[in-house]
Design an enzyme around this catalytic site. Sequence first.
Site, PDB file in Angstrom:
ATOM      1  N   HIS A  27       0.761  -1.227  -0.045  1.00 53.35           N
ATOM      2  CA  HIS A  27      -0.012  -0.075  -0.067  1.00 53.35           C
ATOM      3  C   HIS A  27       0.848   1.340  -0.041  1.00 53.35           C
ATOM      4  O   HIS A  27       1.102   1.812   0.939  1.00 53.35           O
ATOM      5  CB  HIS A  27      -0.821   0.052   1.187  1.00 53.35           C
ATOM      6  CG  HIS A  27      -2.323   0.777   1.059  1.00 53.35           C
ATOM      7  ND1 HIS A  27      -2.210   2.105   1.569  1.00 53.35           N
ATOM      8  CD2 HIS A  27      -3.275   0.296   0.548  1.00 53.35           C
ATOM      9  CE1 HIS A  27      -3.416   2.578   1.298  1.00 53.35           C
ATOM     10  NE2 HIS A  27      -3.998   1.693   0.859  1.00 53.35           N
ATOM     11  N   PHE A  28       1.634   1.763  -0.831  1.00 51.91           N
ATOM     12  CA  PHE A  28       1.389   1.176  -2.184  1.00 51.91           C
ATOM     13  C   PHE A  28       3.106   0.883  -2.769  1.00 51.91           C
ATOM     14  O   PHE A  28       4.121   1.814  -2.110  1.00 51.91           O
ATOM     15  CB  PHE A  28       1.046   2.624  -3.106  1.00 51.91           C
ATOM     16  CG  PHE A  28      -0.409   2.594  -3.088  1.00 51.91           C
ATOM     17  CD1 PHE A  28      -1.356   1.839  -3.739  1.00 51.91           C
ATOM     18  CD2 PHE A  28      -1.039   3.767  -1.994  1.00 51.91           C
ATOM     19  CE1 PHE A  28      -2.749   2.100  -3.346  1.00 51.91           C
ATOM     20  CE2 PHE A  28      -2.234   3.822  -2.122  1.00 51.91           C
ATOM     21  CZ  PHE A  28      -3.163   3.117  -2.684  1.00 51.91           C
TER      22      PHE A  28
END
Length: 104
Positions: A27-28
Amino acid sequence: MDQCSPSDASYRTVLCVASDHPCIPGHFPGHPLVPGVLVLEHVARALREWRGLRLACVREVKFLAPLYPEESAELELVGLSGQVRFEMRREGKVLARGVVEGAS
């Protein structure tokens, strides 16, 4: 960590998510940030510590700016006639805010 007693009208705590938390790599990738669901988990934990309640309902939530791994942010909860308003701030800037309800 600055915390108030359960009888107080508000509660404050500091949160910081480690960069090795299991959700961070996805994420991410390449630009990690703390997922909103993890912020809400901290809200739930603070509600449990402050009032002994579990998080029953998220009435509203708005994420205004990202929280990055290893950054500290202050989380404040304020009781309002059966509901709890929360704000998460870093250096005075509001990162997230919302209203939740707790249940025993």
